[in-house]
Design an enzyme around this catalytic site. Structure first.
Site, short mmCIF file in Angstrom:
data_model
loop_
_atom_site.label_atom_id
_atom_site.label_comp_id
_atom_site.label_asym_id
_atom_site.label_seq_id
_atom_site.Cartn_x
_atom_site.Cartn_y
_atom_site.Cartn_z
N HIS A 376 97.34 -5.03 50.69
CA HIS A 376 97.73 -4.61 49.34
C HIS A 376 99.21 -4.24 49.33
O HIS A 376 99.84 -4.14 50.40
CB HIS A 376 96.90 -3.39 48.91
CG HIS A 376 97.14 -2.20 49.79
ND1 HIS A 376 96.55 -2.07 51.03
CD2 HIS A 376 97.92 -1.09 49.64
CE1 HIS A 376 96.94 -0.94 51.59
NE2 HIS A 376 97.78 -0.34 50.77
N ASP A 378 101.73 -1.17 47.73
CA ASP A 378 101.46 0.18 47.23
C ASP A 378 101.86 0.43 45.77
O ASP A 378 101.31 1.31 45.14
CB ASP A 378 102.15 1.22 48.13
CG ASP A 378 101.38 1.42 49.43
OD1 ASP A 378 100.20 1.01 49.47
OD2 ASP A 378 101.95 1.98 50.39
N HIS A 448 100.63 -4.89 53.09
CA HIS A 448 100.15 -4.37 54.38
C HIS A 448 98.66 -4.06 54.30
O HIS A 448 98.09 -3.95 53.21
CB HIS A 448 100.93 -3.12 54.79
CG HIS A 448 100.84 -2.02 53.76
ND1 HIS A 448 101.60 -2.01 52.61
CD2 HIS A 448 100.04 -0.92 53.69
CE1 HIS A 448 101.29 -0.96 51.88
NE2 HIS A 448 100.33 -0.27 52.51
N ARG A 458 90.08 7.58 63.10
CA ARG A 458 91.54 7.39 63.00
C ARG A 458 92.06 8.25 61.85
O ARG A 458 91.67 8.09 60.70
CB ARG A 458 91.82 5.92 62.73
CG ARG A 458 93.27 5.56 62.41
CD ARG A 458 93.23 4.27 61.62
NE ARG A 458 94.49 3.55 61.57
CZ ARG A 458 95.31 3.59 60.51
NH1 ARG A 458 95.03 4.33 59.46
NH2 ARG A 458 96.40 2.85 60.52
O1 AKG Z 1 96.70 4.17 57.21
C1 AKG Z 1 97.49 3.24 57.21
O2 AKG Z 1 98.01 2.83 58.26
C2 AKG Z 1 97.86 2.57 55.91
C3 AKG Z 1 97.16 3.11 54.71
C4 AKG Z 1 97.62 2.46 53.45
O3 AKG Z 1 98.23 1.47 53.43
C5 AKG Z 1 97.37 3.13 52.15
O4 AKG Z 1 96.65 4.13 52.13
O5 AKG Z 1 97.90 2.65 51.14
FE FE2 Z 2 99.22 1.15 51.51
#
Ligand code: AKG
Ligand code: FE2
Length: 510
Positions: A376, A378, A448, A458
């Site tokens: 996606h 952001d 990403h 995690r």
């Molecule tokens: O946790 C991550 O490494 C990325 C999370 C992410 O891209 C998001 O929450 O928009």
């Molecule tokens: Fe993100």
């Protein structure tokens, strides 16, 4: 048991008369406090103002009572300070009077600690005055609001937001500026407290007396220069430590893209441990996400904690106050580092902070092909087929810079990866570890995702920054729930800077 009582108190149909308790007298200000918050939440400003006023008066009354107890209860003669001590009768007498003053000062903490809780609510009385003047203003009692705000200004005379608000109130009043005086009880409270503090700091500087100031509002000039120098040196040492530890591990070139960076050493192992523990404590405190399936995949669970929620839990004594504060400070730390790395000419504000833990559901990982977080962008809606990215709601279009601060590496999978706009061609991968900060611009150059977490948990702090002041995470009591102001104030101490404004922007959310 205390927690249960509070739970019952919030239940429908339960009235105060149902609680006949000998200790109730000492808890009166907490009842008023809670009901003021409730009225505030339902925007019943007249009732809220009334309750806050009663709460302030009750807090002052109980503080007085507590202080009297210090005089009644005989002070213990301080123990000899070891075999080499040369304490003579004068030193002992001085220590005795300082103990009495210290006892009086500790009433602030005592009154600000909910029964059964371990830590006090910081800046208790000033924060009540803050709630009160806002409630009075919203209820249309501008004169009352001016009087309260002037009382609050006695604690923080140069607070910009309060001065701005006072100006606003004066303008609303239309010129009649001088008739509302401060509350005399508050004046007395402050002057007594300041006299005590002066003597106690003198004792600290000259008589090796130890004293922990319970207040955040103590003016700097009350603290002797030599003590301030020591504190300053300690703070600088801390700052240096923070800067020295941070390294640039990956830049645009290594990450094969634009406006991307990986910094290491942003957090210590100990800090990662504290935030991980905070996530665990929040989850067991019944945070909304506990045990929930991830919104992104059925093979993982997902817990999320916002700063605001962390502060609330800290206030309820369910998580450590200093850990909740650390959560807020980490956002600020990341902001400063990324602002300086990307040399962005405009201001950069934190828009939203979310502590997120993703856990693999054991026994449900076989043949798994999906991602922990699909690819996606952001701040826009990516359409891989056309390679378009629509900057429109429900995307968080005000996000300018994204960052993820990782907390652990004891899990399998869970790598962050960047792709092209086709959402398929992977251009770079980042493996999470404690203290690793990834920063990248939130726009279409940086699609990403996160690979599947196939075992373990995690945890990471996801942060979004905005250049638009309007969308900064105000966490101000003007719009959001109570008490965040306490967090901000304490985290900005000892400079006493209170970075709040009265203009509030849209709230971000995930
Ligand atoms: O946790 C991550 O490494 C990325 C999370 C992410 O891209 C998001 O929450 O928009
Ligand atoms: Fe993100």
């Amino acid at each position: 048991m205390r927690n249960n009582i509070e739970k019952y108190r919030r239940m429908e149909g339960v009235t105060e008369e149902d609680f006949q308790d000998r200790e109730l007298e000492n808890e009166k200000h907490w009842m008023l406090y809670d009901s003021a918050l409730q009225y505030e939440a339902s925007s019943d400003w007249v009732q809220a103002a009334e309750k806050w006023k009663a709460c302030v008066n009750e807090t002052l009354r109980q503080t007085d009572e507590c202080r009297v107890q210090c005089e009644v209860a005989s002070q213990r003669l301080p123990e000899d300070r070891g075999v080499d001590s040369v304490d003579g009768v004068y030193e002992k007498a001085a220590a005795l009077s300082l103990s009495l003053l210290s006892c009086r000062q500790s009433c602030v903490t005592q009154i600000a600690t909910r029964p059964g809780r371990i830590s006090a609510q910081e800046d208790f009385l000033p924060s009540q005055l803050e709630h009160l003047h806002i409630a009075q203003f919203k209820a249309g009692d501008i004169s009352g609001a001016v009087q309260t705000l002037r009382s609050l200004l006695l604690f923080y005379p140069s607070d910009k937001d309060s001065l701005n608000n006072l100006q606003l109130y004066y303008e609303t009043l239309g010129g009649d500026t001088e008739s509302q005086d401060t509350q005399p009880e508050v004046v007395t409270y402050i002057s007594h407290s300041l006299e005590e503090k002066k003597l106690l700091y003198f004792g600290m500087e000259n008589l090796d007396f130890s004293f922990i100031d319970p207040d955040l509002w103590t003016p700097e000039d009350v603290v002797p220069e030599s003590l301030r120098d020591i504190w300053r040196a300690e703070k600088e040492k801390m700052n240096e430590k923070m800067k020295v530890g941070v390294t640039i591990t990956m830049d645009d070139e290594v990450l094969n893209g634009t406006n991307r960076v990986v910094l290491d050493g942003v957090m210590t192992e100990k800090e990662c441990g504290r935030i991980l523990q905070l996530a665990t404590a929040a989850a067991s405190a019944g945070d909304g996400y506990r045990g929930r399936r991830s919104p992104h995949t059925p093979h993982e669970t997902f817990e999320g904690l916002t700063v605001l929620r962390a502060v609330k839990l800290a206030q309820e004594g369910l998580v450590n106050q200093s850990d909740a504060r650390l959560l807020h400070e980490l956002g600020e730390r990341a902001r400063v580092l990324l602002h300086s790395y990307f040399r962005s000419p405009s201001g950069l504000f934190i828009s939203f902070t979310h502590l997120v833990c993703r856990s693999a559901i054991a026994g449900d990982q076989e043949g798994r092909l999906d991602l922990s977080h699909p690819v996606h962008v952001d701040n826009c809606l990516l359409e891989p087929e056309t390679k378009q990215c629509w900057r429109e709601p429900p995307a968080f279009i005000h996000r300018d810079l994204s960052a993820i601060l990782y907390l652990n590496d004891n899990f399998d999978g869970g790598q962050l990866f960047f792709t092209n706009r086709d959402a398929k061609t992977v251009t770079a991968r980042v493996k999470p570890s404690c203290g690793r900060l990834v920063g990248f611009s939130s726009g279409p150059v940086n699609p990403h995702g996160v690979t599947a977490v196939t075992s373990g948990r995690r945890c990471a702090l996801a942060l979004w920054f905005t250049k638009e002041k309007l969308y900064r995470d105000m966490v101000s009591i003007m719009t959001s729930a109570d008490s965040t102001v306490i967090l901000l104030r304490s985290s900005l101490s000892p400079e006493r800077s209170r970075g709040r404004g009265r203009v509030t922007g849209g709230r971000d959310e995930l």
